[in-house]
Design a protein around this motif. Structure first.
Motif, short mmCIF file in Angstrom:
data_model
loop_
_atom_site.label_atom_id
_atom_site.label_comp_id
_atom_site.label_asym_id
_atom_site.label_seq_id
_atom_site.Cartn_x
_atom_site.Cartn_y
_atom_site.Cartn_z
N ALA A 92 -5.69 1.66 -3.72
CA ALA A 92 -6.52 2.86 -3.80
C ALA A 92 -6.96 3.27 -2.41
O ALA A 92 -7.41 2.45 -1.62
N GLY A 93 -6.82 4.56 -2.10
CA GLY A 93 -7.25 5.05 -0.80
C GLY A 93 -6.29 4.78 0.34
O GLY A 93 -6.65 4.97 1.50
N ALA A 94 -5.07 4.34 0.02
CA ALA A 94 -4.11 4.00 1.08
C ALA A 94 -3.47 5.23 1.71
O ALA A 94 -2.80 5.12 2.72
N GLY A 95 -3.65 6.40 1.10
CA GLY A 95 -3.09 7.63 1.67
C GLY A 95 -1.84 8.13 0.98
O GLY A 95 -1.06 8.90 1.55
N ASP A 257 2.13 -0.97 3.04
CA ASP A 257 1.58 -2.22 3.52
C ASP A 257 1.61 -2.27 5.04
O ASP A 257 1.81 -1.24 5.71
N ASP A 258 1.44 -3.45 5.59
CA ASP A 258 1.36 -3.59 7.05
C ASP A 258 2.65 -3.24 7.77
O ASP A 258 2.65 -3.08 8.99
N ASP A 259 3.77 -3.16 7.03
CA ASP A 259 5.04 -2.84 7.67
C ASP A 259 5.04 -1.46 8.31
O ASP A 259 5.87 -1.16 9.17
N TYR A 260 4.11 -0.61 7.89
CA TYR A 260 4.10 0.77 8.39
C TYR A 260 2.95 1.02 9.36
O TYR A 260 2.50 2.15 9.51
N GLN A 261 2.46 -0.06 10.01
CA GLN A 261 1.51 0.06 11.11
C GLN A 261 0.32 0.94 10.76
O GLN A 261 -0.10 1.80 11.55
N SER A 262 -0.27 0.70 9.59
CA SER A 262 -1.38 1.54 9.16
C SER A 262 -2.59 1.41 10.08
O SER A 262 -3.34 2.36 10.30
#
Length: 499
Positions: A92-95, A257-262
């Protein structure tokens, strides 16, 4: 009944019959396409006036993920070239909606044939699937050659009650068959037609959510339509289960997830927005040049946990033209107390509250979450096996209890635990702040003193049971109790009692 005077006579007319006849005549006079327009959720379009200034990706953020999606649509990615459906999922809220909106705008600018439906639980037209197919069909009809619209109109004329049919029947009659007729008429396009369905988890019925996925794949099963479908949602149980049943070759998945350098994207977003505040705010002359401090930015990024909703909530609060940005940032960071009635995280709190209200046995769930939040540091007590034994739950109970909380908390295999043990992972660092603040969480408040006392009492119960078992059966050493670990039993009580 109404009475009218005509000359010397009193004439009585049945107005209800008159109105019915008039309405039927009007309906029969309308064409099928005009009838279709009566069953369209206008607010579900990506460019709807009702969704003015919708969330979208900040400039130079989400670059890698947007490229992967657009490459899939254009057939440029070899790994996803055969997939006709792409599923974007995350917490939720990840964009997710911001990404879906950005993709829609990119495709629109590039003149793709595009139809979209942005679900939203608070809108009666967008919170259900009743108008999903007709809304998509309408958007295709205004962008495709006239053959499609004529076939669509004919479908309404042949079956005026088509909108009452099942999702399967509507997709077949209003999208698949008109598209096939268009293709058979010689229509060709260099680009696929794209359908975007965002916020599928916000559709009111989980079973309908799964059916929409099933019908989408059924629509494309024969691979005879120039159509691709992009779906964005949270990782909810029914949605995930439906996608898990689909052929691997037909589906492309993207996890936010973290793979996309959030974290880097959030840092870039916050830095740009704070620079805007310093350049444009009415009190900009009172803002120091080096504001905010680097450590303040680090705290905000850590609290975001890779979820853009936290960062965007902070920016909305701090940038208020009626307040001092420096003071409001101090409120967010906990340096200053907010004024009475002022909640810097109102939007975030509403999200957490909505999710928690949708679960069963919330008291037990809060006991589990509370333990993960409050357990002593340096010890691996978020193991699902540990928690189930400690709280006297049956194996698998936590998996069932958490099934509707996948957007906040998930059960994951952790590579750093023995045998890749399953652990509870909380996706939002700010969830702890929410639950431990009674003014924000209200009836979901976790009273740390009461929770520590409760956990200490549970430790004593386990210790008493273990001692009794050992004293009664010296020939059968106990190996299954929760306290049969490498951590001395007394540590449980002392750790919680001190906090």
């Amino acid at each position: 009944m109404s009475q009218y005077f005509h000359g010397a006579r009193n004439v009585t007319i049945d107005t209800s019959t008159f109105n019915t006849v008039t309405t039927n005549h009007y309906q029969s006079a309308k064409g099928g396409f005009e009838r279709l327009q009566e069953h369209v959720a206008h607010g579900a379009f990506h460019d709807s006036g009702e969704r003015f200034d919708p969330p979208k990706c900040h400039h130079n953020t989400r670059v890698a993920i947007i490229k992967r999606i657009t490459d899939w649509i254009s057939g440029l990615n070899e790994d996803t070239r055969e997939a006709l459906v792409m599923w974007l999922y995350g917490a939720a809220g990840a964009g997710k909606s911001a990404i879906a909106q950005t993709i829609a705008e990119i495709l629109d600018d590039q003149h793709f044939v595009l139809a979209s439906f942005f679900f939203w639980r608070y809108d009666p037209q967008r919170g259900t699937a009743k108008l999903l197919v007709t809304t998509l069909a309408y958007q295709l009809a205004v962008k495709l050659p006239l053959v499609f619209r004529e076939r669509l109109g004919l479908a309404f004329e042949n079956d005026p009650l088509i909108t009452t049919r099942s999702l399967e029947a509507q997709f077949k009659t209003l999208i698949r068959e008109p598209l096939l007729e268009l293709v058979h008429s010689g229509f060709s396009t260099n680009n696929h037609i794209v359908v975007i369905i965002d916020g599928l988890d916000e559709c009111d019925d989980p079973q309908v959510q799964a059916r929409i996925i099933d019908v989408s794949f059924g629509l494309l099963h024969s691979r005879d339509l120039p159509l691709k479908i992009f779906i964005a949602s949270r990782l909810e149980m029914d949605i995930s289960a439906s996608f898990d049943r689909k052929p691997f070759s037909t589906l492309a998945r993207i996890a936010l997830d973290d793979d996309y350098q959030s974290e880097e994207d959030i840092r870039h977003f916050l830095a740009d927005k704070f620079n805007e505040i310093k350049a444009q705010h009415r009190l900009r002359s009172y803002i120091p040049i080096d504001w905010p401090a680097e450590d303040s930015l680090d705290i905000l990024i850590e609290k975001s946990s890779g979820q853009f909703i936290y960062a965007s909530t902070v920016v909305k609060y701090v940038s208020s033209p009626r307040h001092r940005p420096t003071h409001r940032l101090e409120v967010v960071l906990g340096i200053q107390l907010p004024k009475a009635g002022d909640n810097p995280f109102a939007e975030l709190d509403a999200l957490y509250r909505h999710i928690l209200m949708g679960v069963e046995d919330v008291d037990l769930i809060l006991q589990i979450i509370g333990f993960v939040i409050l357990y002593p540091p340096d010890h691996c007590y978020s193991s699902v096996t540990f928690l189930e034994a400690f709280l006297s739950l049956a194996p698998g109970d936590i998996q069932l209890l958490m099934q509707n909380l996948g957007s906040l908390i998930s059960v994951e295999n952790h590579p750093h635990y023995p045998n890749d043990a399953e652990v509870l992972t909380i996706h939002h660092a700010s969830l702890k702040d929410y639950l431990l603040d009674p003014s924000r969480s209200k009836d979901f408040f976790l009273d740390s003193v009461k929770m520590h006392t409760y956990y200490a009492e549970l430790c004593l119960v386990h210790m008493t049971a273990l001692l009794a078992l050992q004293s009664n059966s010296s020939h059968h050493p106990f190996t299954g109790n929760i306290l049969d670990t490498s951590i001395p039993s007394a540590l449980y009580v002392s750790s919680f009692a001190k906090q």
